[in-house]
Design an enzyme around this catalytic site. Structure first.
Site, mmCIF file in Angstrom:
data_model
loop_
_atom_site.group_PDB
_atom_site.id
_atom_site.type_symbol
_atom_site.label_atom_id
_atom_site.label_comp_id
_atom_site.label_asym_id
_atom_site.label_seq_id
_atom_site.Cartn_x
_atom_site.Cartn_y
_atom_site.Cartn_z
ATOM 1 N N ALA A 9 -18.356 31.690 -21.421
ATOM 2 C CA ALA A 9 -19.255 29.944 -21.801
ATOM 3 C C ALA A 9 -17.975 29.468 -23.133
ATOM 4 O O ALA A 9 -18.726 28.140 -23.371
ATOM 5 C CB ALA A 9 -20.890 29.956 -21.956
ATOM 6 N N ARG A 15 -9.598 21.228 -16.159
ATOM 7 C CA ARG A 15 -10.268 20.562 -15.095
ATOM 8 C C ARG A 15 -10.710 19.775 -15.087
ATOM 9 O O ARG A 15 -11.646 19.109 -13.668
ATOM 10 C CB ARG A 15 -9.972 21.297 -13.659
ATOM 11 C CG ARG A 15 -8.454 22.082 -13.825
ATOM 12 C CD ARG A 15 -8.542 23.319 -13.486
ATOM 13 N NE ARG A 15 -8.779 24.499 -13.356
ATOM 14 C CZ ARG A 15 -8.523 25.695 -13.757
ATOM 15 N NH1 ARG A 15 -8.173 26.194 -12.331
ATOM 16 N NH2 ARG A 15 -9.333 26.675 -14.476
ATOM 17 N N GLN A 72 -16.164 32.156 -29.892
ATOM 18 C CA GLN A 72 -14.546 32.121 -29.714
ATOM 19 C C GLN A 72 -13.449 31.300 -30.400
ATOM 20 O O GLN A 72 -14.383 30.567 -28.880
ATOM 21 C CB GLN A 72 -13.800 33.166 -28.457
ATOM 22 C CG GLN A 72 -13.411 33.403 -27.769
ATOM 23 C CD GLN A 72 -12.394 33.089 -26.633
ATOM 24 O OE1 GLN A 72 -13.219 32.448 -26.018
ATOM 25 N NE2 GLN A 72 -11.410 33.513 -26.038
ATOM 26 N N ASP A 102 -18.790 29.877 -15.132
ATOM 27 C CA ASP A 102 -19.031 28.800 -13.834
ATOM 28 C C ASP A 102 -19.296 29.061 -12.339
ATOM 29 O O ASP A 102 -18.466 28.174 -12.328
ATOM 30 C CB ASP A 102 -17.592 27.926 -14.542
ATOM 31 C CG ASP A 102 -16.816 29.084 -13.625
ATOM 32 O OD1 ASP A 102 -16.746 30.434 -13.624
ATOM 33 O OD2 ASP A 102 -15.112 29.030 -13.774
ATOM 34 N N GLU A 154 -2.996 36.362 -10.786
ATOM 35 C CA GLU A 154 -3.730 34.997 -10.999
ATOM 36 C C GLU A 154 -3.015 34.575 -9.952
ATOM 37 O O GLU A 154 -1.742 34.894 -9.827
ATOM 38 C CB GLU A 154 -3.706 34.973 -12.026
ATOM 39 C CG GLU A 154 -4.878 35.579 -12.954
ATOM 40 C CD GLU A 154 -5.919 35.219 -13.032
ATOM 41 O OE1 GLU A 154 -6.548 34.402 -12.734
ATOM 42 O OE2 GLU A 154 -7.088 36.265 -12.406
ATOM 43 N N ASN A 227 -14.160 24.514 -11.289
ATOM 44 C CA ASN A 227 -13.285 24.674 -11.963
ATOM 45 C C ASN A 227 -12.821 22.820 -12.209
ATOM 46 O O ASN A 227 -12.917 22.425 -12.781
ATOM 47 C CB ASN A 227 -11.674 25.187 -11.898
ATOM 48 C CG ASN A 227 -12.114 26.523 -12.299
ATOM 49 O OD1 ASN A 227 -12.522 27.162 -13.229
ATOM 50 N ND2 ASN A 227 -11.918 27.348 -11.101
HETATM 51 C C1 UD1 Z 1 -11.482 32.915 -13.610
HETATM 52 C C2 UD1 Z 1 -9.672 34.763 -13.087
HETATM 53 C C3 UD1 Z 1 -9.763 34.589 -11.514
HETATM 54 C C4 UD1 Z 1 -11.191 34.539 -10.998
HETATM 55 C C5 UD1 Z 1 -12.205 32.794 -11.450
HETATM 56 C C6 UD1 Z 1 -13.167 33.886 -10.505
HETATM 57 C C7 UD1 Z 1 -8.859 35.114 -15.624
HETATM 58 C C8 UD1 Z 1 -7.817 35.330 -15.874
HETATM 59 N N1 UD1 Z 1 -9.119 34.947 -14.079
HETATM 60 O O1 UD1 Z 1 -10.181 32.629 -13.171
HETATM 61 O O2 UD1 Z 1 -8.851 36.025 -11.203
HETATM 62 O O3 UD1 Z 1 -10.316 34.527 -9.599
HETATM 63 O O4 UD1 Z 1 -12.107 32.960 -12.789
HETATM 64 O O5 UD1 Z 1 -14.070 32.217 -10.903
HETATM 65 O O6 UD1 Z 1 -10.000 35.834 -15.681
HETATM 66 N N2 UD1 Z 1 -13.301 31.090 -20.891
HETATM 67 C C9 UD1 Z 1 -13.562 31.857 -21.583
HETATM 68 N N3 UD1 Z 1 -12.780 31.905 -22.949
HETATM 69 C C10 UD1 Z 1 -11.468 31.798 -23.185
HETATM 70 C C11 UD1 Z 1 -10.733 30.980 -21.431
HETATM 71 C C12 UD1 Z 1 -12.096 31.294 -20.389
HETATM 72 O O7 UD1 Z 1 -14.411 31.709 -22.428
HETATM 73 O O8 UD1 Z 1 -10.729 31.917 -23.556
HETATM 74 C C13 UD1 Z 1 -14.672 31.152 -20.221
HETATM 75 C C14 UD1 Z 1 -14.701 30.284 -18.966
HETATM 76 O O9 UD1 Z 1 -15.589 28.714 -20.158
HETATM 77 C C15 UD1 Z 1 -15.189 29.699 -18.177
HETATM 78 C C16 UD1 Z 1 -14.608 31.731 -17.710
HETATM 79 O O10 UD1 Z 1 -14.511 32.109 -18.766
HETATM 80 O O11 UD1 Z 1 -16.690 29.911 -17.614
HETATM 81 C C17 UD1 Z 1 -13.424 31.615 -16.599
HETATM 82 O O12 UD1 Z 1 -12.991 30.654 -17.319
HETATM 83 P P1 UD1 Z 1 -11.763 29.937 -15.551
HETATM 84 O O13 UD1 Z 1 -10.505 29.508 -17.075
HETATM 85 O O14 UD1 Z 1 -12.653 28.910 -15.608
HETATM 86 O O15 UD1 Z 1 -10.936 31.126 -15.368
HETATM 87 P P2 UD1 Z 1 -10.301 31.089 -13.726
HETATM 88 O O16 UD1 Z 1 -9.099 29.951 -13.993
HETATM 89 O O17 UD1 Z 1 -11.331 29.997 -13.041
HETATM 90 MG MG MG Z 2 -13.531 28.985 -13.052
#
Ligand code: UD1
Ligand code: MG
Length: 459
Positions: A9, A15, A72, A102, A154, A227
């Site tokens: 989170a 987006r 983080q 999410d 991805e 997203n």
């Molecule tokens: C991610 C997955 C993808 C999957 C999708 C499902 C990866 C690389 N990709 O993509 O394969 O299909 O979710 O919904 O994992 N977050 C952090 N720290 C960070 C980045 C993200 O805590 O540095 C958290 C975000 O707050 C979020 C979650 O991780 O709750 C997912 O991140 P998001 O950027 O939405 O990943 P997706 O592009 O949706």
């Molecule tokens: Mg996501």
């Protein structure tokens, strides 16, 4: 086997185009991350760790004491986010659920099935997957000729061929806890987004010859990752269908469930009837056999049995049995309507208690008042409770009769059985059993109208 959970989170949610961290956007009245926590509780984790970053304090406040938190500082990707949890989970024997904050629609039941599948197959990693009609944006599950999962790719890194794959990564996984943190030491940022992808650990395990599996959801809707606001509205719609369905099973009638909007923590007794365009928010409760009609909007309201609310708004108030409200009434916070009260059209009630059987039928404002039982409030009554700086209290005794168009200038007490004459301005207490007349005397000037230009005799 001991379960642990990591909830991601920390991301901003670019987006979403929002100041609010993405996981705090609400679906059916609570934030997405709270939905995730409710589902996660189904697997009884011994420890839950939430990764926070962007506006960390806001997220921490919402999640509260149910979780440990790790910061983080920079959001370098989902893999990097999970690495942060090592501070809390290093060396523990067990299996760790990783879930994104999410994905509000994943149910507790599915998480239980995923965890069971993982242990039964003695996997090192199990991915929760789903079949998507339109997989765009999700990570794709790549399988070999033997149908074994080999890696996740991805969207932005996928070849044309890989983009055809419809099986997607929901962003939820179960890992052997220790092996997870070992594998994370090997991920790099060598990809289209320059991020540490959690999804890369799947390929790493596979290359080491470890057992990796996928548990596929039957229903794609559950896997929805929010997203942007288009997906948010879709999540809202699916959640609404689930909520309304459950109420119907419990004995509530909906004239049109598609246009009835009920938050997740609302409770409805059986035989309640809801017309179209009704919105019930927060912790609203509605008692048996009450009817809420078209256009009503209730927030944190407690409604008794056999109540009829017609096209009205009620906020943070208590409405007892057999009350009728509306059409077009506004019951504002801290009001209490006792049994059999009638509040009619264009009546506003604020911070007031209204006793049993009292009626206020038309065009009235009741503010900061304690009104007894059996009182009749005439049309157009205004309680002037505010002098521009302070609010003052009014009391009206049982069975009093407030004449139409009375203005009651608080603070004032009207005694039991007292009457105020229509059109009065009441600024002094009225003793019980008395009639108060506070208006200019009428003077009739006989014959005077004959001199006026509009009189027929002048034309
Ligand atoms: C991610 C997955 C993808 C999957 C999708 C499902 C990866 C690389 N990709 O993509 O394969 O299909 O979710 O919904 O994992 N977050 C952090 N720290 C960070 C980045 C993200 O805590 O540095 C958290 C975000 O707050 C979020 C979650 O991780 O709750 C997912 O991140 P998001 O950027 O939405 O990943 P997706 O592009 O949706
Ligand atoms: Mg996501």
């Amino acid at each position: 086997m001991t379960n642990y959970a990591i909830i991601l989170a920390a991301g901003k949610g670019t987006r979403m185009k929002s100041d609010l961290p993405k996981v705090l956007h609400q679906v059916a009245g609570i934030s997405m991350v709270e939905h995730v926590f409710r589902s996660v509780s189904a697997i009884n984790p011994a420890k839950k760790v939430t990764i926070i970053g962007h506006k960390a304090d806001l997220v921490k406040d919402v999640v509260g004491e149910q979780s440990h938190f790790v910061l983080q500082k920079e959001q370098l990707g989902t893999g990097h986010a999970v690495m942060m949890a090592e501070a809390e989970l290093a060396g523990l024997e067990g299996q760790t659920l990783v879930i994104a904050g999410d994905t509000p629609l994943i149910t507790g039941e599915s998480l239980k099935n995923l965890v069971d599948f993982h242990s039964n197959h003695k996997n090192v990693a199990t991915i929760l997957t789903a079949e998507a009609d339109n997989p765009f944006g999700y990570g794709r599950i790549i399988r070999n000729q033997n149908d074994e999962v080999t890696k996740i790719v991805e969207q932005k890194d996928a070849s044309d061929f890989e983009q055809q794959v419809k099986e997607i990564n929901t962003g939820t996984y179960v890992f052997d806890n220790k092996r997870l943190f070992e594998a994370l030491k090997n991920i790099t940022t060598n990809n289209a987004q320059g991020e540490y992808y959690l999804t890369d650990v799947i390929g790493i395990f596979k290359q080491l010859g470890e057992k990796v599996g996928a548990y596929k959801l039957r229903d794609f809707d559950e896997s929805l990752g929010v997203n942007d606001r288009v997906a948010l509205s879709r999540a809202e719609r699916v959640m609404r269908q689930r909520i309304n369905h459950q109420h119907m099973v419990n004995g509530v009638s909906f004239i049109d469930p598609k246009t009835t909007y009920i938050d997740i923590d609302v409770s409805l007794d059986s035989e309640v009837i809801l017309e179209p365009n009704v919105t019930l928010k927060g912790k609203t409760k509605v008692g048996q056999a009450s009817t809420i009609t078209n256009g009503s909007y209730l927030v944190d309201a407690t409604i008794g049995k056999n109540v009829t609310i017609t096209a009205s708004m009620i906020e943070e108030s208590i409405v007892e049995d057999n009350v009728t409200v509306g059409p077009y009434a506004h019951i504002r916070p801290q009001s209490h309507l006792s049994q059999n009260v009638h509040i009619g059209n264009f009546v506003e009630v604020k911070s007031s208690t209204v006793g049993k059987n009292t009626k206020s039928g038309h065009l009235t404002y009741l503010g900061n008042a304690t009104i007894g039982s059996g009182v009749n409030i005439g049309a157009g009554t205004i309680i002037a409770n505010y002098d521009g700086q302070n609010k003052f209290k009014t009391t009206v005794g049982d069975n009093a009769f407030i004449g139409s168009n009375s203005t009651i200038i608080a603070p004032v007490n009207v005694g039991e059985n007292a009457i105020t004459a229509a059109g009065s301005t009441i600024h002094q207490d009225v003793p019980e059993d008395s009639l108060a007349i506070g208006r200019g005397r009428q003077v009739n000037k006989e014959g005077y109208a004959v001199k006026m230009p509009h009189h027929p005799s002048q034309k």
